[in-house]
Write an enzyme that holds these catalytic residues in place. Structure first.
Site, mmCIF file in Angstrom:
data_model
loop_
_atom_site.group_PDB
_atom_site.id
_atom_site.type_symbol
_atom_site.label_atom_id
_atom_site.label_comp_id
_atom_site.label_asym_id
_atom_site.label_seq_id
_atom_site.Cartn_x
_atom_site.Cartn_y
_atom_site.Cartn_z
ATOM 1 N N HIS A 32 1.030 -1.234 0.421
ATOM 2 C CA HIS A 32 0.021 0.124 0.413
ATOM 3 C C HIS A 32 0.746 1.412 0.127
ATOM 4 C CE1 HIS A 32 -2.416 3.321 1.854
ATOM 5 N NE2 HIS A 32 -3.316 1.700 1.144
ATOM 6 N N CYS B 259 -4.952 2.715 -3.510
ATOM 7 C CA CYS B 259 -3.542 3.042 -2.606
ATOM 8 C C CYS B 259 -2.428 2.317 -3.394
ATOM 9 C CB CYS B 259 -3.735 3.205 -1.853
ATOM 10 S SG CYS B 259 -4.402 4.594 -1.415
ATOM 11 N N ASP C 192 3.099 -3.976 8.115
ATOM 12 C CA ASP C 192 2.048 -3.523 8.291
ATOM 13 C C ASP C 192 0.316 -4.246 8.578
ATOM 14 O OD1 ASP C 192 -0.369 -2.047 7.149
ATOM 15 O OD2 ASP C 192 0.396 -1.862 5.267
ATOM 16 N N GLN D 44 -4.472 -4.669 7.582
ATOM 17 C CA GLN D 44 -5.302 -6.065 6.989
ATOM 18 C C GLN D 44 -5.276 -6.330 8.195
ATOM 19 O OE1 GLN D 44 -8.063 -4.889 4.912
ATOM 20 N NE2 GLN D 44 -7.183 -2.916 4.205
ATOM 21 N N LYS E 64 -9.718 -0.108 10.918
ATOM 22 C CA LYS E 64 -10.897 -0.779 9.881
ATOM 23 C C LYS E 64 -10.520 -2.138 11.230
ATOM 24 C CE LYS E 64 -7.210 0.239 6.266
ATOM 25 N NZ LYS E 64 -7.777 0.998 5.581
#
Ligand SMILES: Cc1ncc(COP(=O)(O)O)c(C=O)c1O
Length: 401
Positions: A120, A359, A197, A200, A223
């Site tokens: 991303h 993104c 990261d 998600q 999220k």
């Protein structure tokens, strides 16, 4: 297996959106919030807002206790060794910018930073800009056909010049867990700092940062069914010790005169200014809510929804999936149809999905597509959300073909 979410009624927004004819299938962008999160937000404001870590008075003491309570819960959630390893940021984007500035002093010209081809922009641009500032080299780990970071190539590309590896745990476009179990030790064996990261990944299942063996892990509250404006950056104690301060202001300073200052260490030294107090408290409520649900039941429900999504897409002519998604989402393009046109017709029919480059512009270029439509699932989705999506898709395709 039943495709009715037992948790749907915990999320008032789902019925509000349904009353407007909206079907929400964009949870990878942001999620709806359960009632306990809404109650926590209202409860904080309605019982008396106050700043944290400053005031002696009752509302200040109460706000600080609730705020620090979330830090404890986040530490437990990730199995961090110590709550002081949890820093609050505005989200993943700010966390990675913090790292790119806070670690900058460790890099010499010619050093390498490795990321993957699927990152991303939040896990690309802060490193790209650091590379430009310090004359470093950005090494991009390629993917295989399934959308996984290619380990063979990673073994060739991660070497003694690699000072940092920053990779996504679960791709927001390709929906696949990345092979962190192999990649992180590979980077560590070269003495590189490791950054994951979890934007998600954190939303699907529980993750143990100590078992993962990363130096830094980050996720965004919004999220994970929590409020927006706040995220968590976990840093292993020794790794946090290497960070230089990056934002300066209230509450991060130990003592200061006009000309010089010395600063707190983590976490407060990296939380300059008034934080997103209500959102942090709301995140605590989200973690409590999720912690009381059966993780295996959620995973089973999400897997059944995902299988239905893939089966429905697979049954339609000309649908081209990006990669081979294994959970949470599917991104696709359709032969001869522009994704923006398709998205427009889905939007007109009340289907809330995401279209465009997600993104991840360089990934789209690598995959040779202009853009894609992404359907993403939350624990509150029902099978009939997907049925409405497929009915709308068929209608849109009739018009476009
Ligand atoms: C994989 C990934 N990384 C980073 C981000 C950025 O998160 P935020 O906008 O909450 O900072 C996102 C958001 O979509 C994401 O999916």
């Amino acid at each position: 297996m039943s495709l009715i979410s037992p948790w749907r009624s915990d999320f008032p927004a789902l019925s509000a959106l349904a009353a407007e004819g909206q079907t929400y299938l964009d949870s990878a962008a942001t999620s709806q919030k359960p009632q306990p999160v809404l109650d926590a937000l209202l409860g904080y404001y309605a019982s008396g807002a106050a700043n944290v870590h400053r005031a002696q008075h009752l509302p200040g003491e109460r706000a600080t206790r609730a705020f620090e309570g979330t830090r404890m819960r986040a530490a437990q959630w990730l199995n961090a060794a110590n709550p002081a390893e949890i820093l609050f940021t505005r989200g993943v984007t700010e966390a990675i910018n913090l790292l790119a500035y806070g670690l900058e002093h460790l890099f010499q010209p010619g050093d390498e930073i490795a990321i993957s081809a699927l990152e991303h922009h939040a896990n690309l641009l802060p490193w790209q800009q650091l590379v430009l500032r310090r004359q470093l080299k950005l090494v991009v780990l390629p993917l295989d056909d399934r959308g996984l970071i290619d380990l063979e190539q990673a073994r060739q590309l991660i070497g003694p010049r690699t000072r940092l590896l920053a990779v996504s745990q679960l791709s927001n476009v390709l929906g696949r867990w990345q092979p962190l179990t192999e990649l992180l030790p590979l980077a560590r064996s070269q003495g590189a700092i490791t950054v994951v990261d979890g934007a998600q990944g954190a939303v699907h299942g529980r993750h143990d940062v100590q078992a993962m063996g990363c130096d830094f892990y980050t996720f965004s509250s919004h999220k994970l069914y929590g409020p927006d404006g706040v995220g968590v950056l976990y840093g292993r104690n020794e790794a946090l010790g290497r960070l230089k301060h990056w934002q300066f202001g209230g509450e991060m300073v130990h003592t200061t005169g006009y000309q010089t200052a010395d600063f707190h260490g983590a976490p407060l030294g990296f939380e300059a200014g008034t934080p997103a107090i209500a959102s942090v408290i709301g995140l605590g409520a989200a973690l409590d809510y999720l912690g009381n649900l059966e993780a295996a039941t959620i995973a089973g429900h999400e897997a059944a929804l995902h299988a239905k999504l893939l089966a429905g897409l697979g049954a339609r002519d000309g649908v081209r999936l990006l990669g081979a998604p294994e959970l949470a989402l599917a991104s696709f393009s359709i032969d001869g149809v522009h994704s923006a046109d398709l998205a427009h017709l889905l939007t007109e029919q009340g289907i809330a999905v995401r279209a465009g480059h997600h993104c991840a512009m360089p990934l789209m270029q690598t995959l040779g597509v202009q853009g894609a439509v992404r359907v993403s699932l939350g624990l509150y989705n029902n099978g009939d959300d997907l049925e409405r999506f497929f009915a709308a898709l068929d209608k849109a395709l009739e018009l476009l073909r």
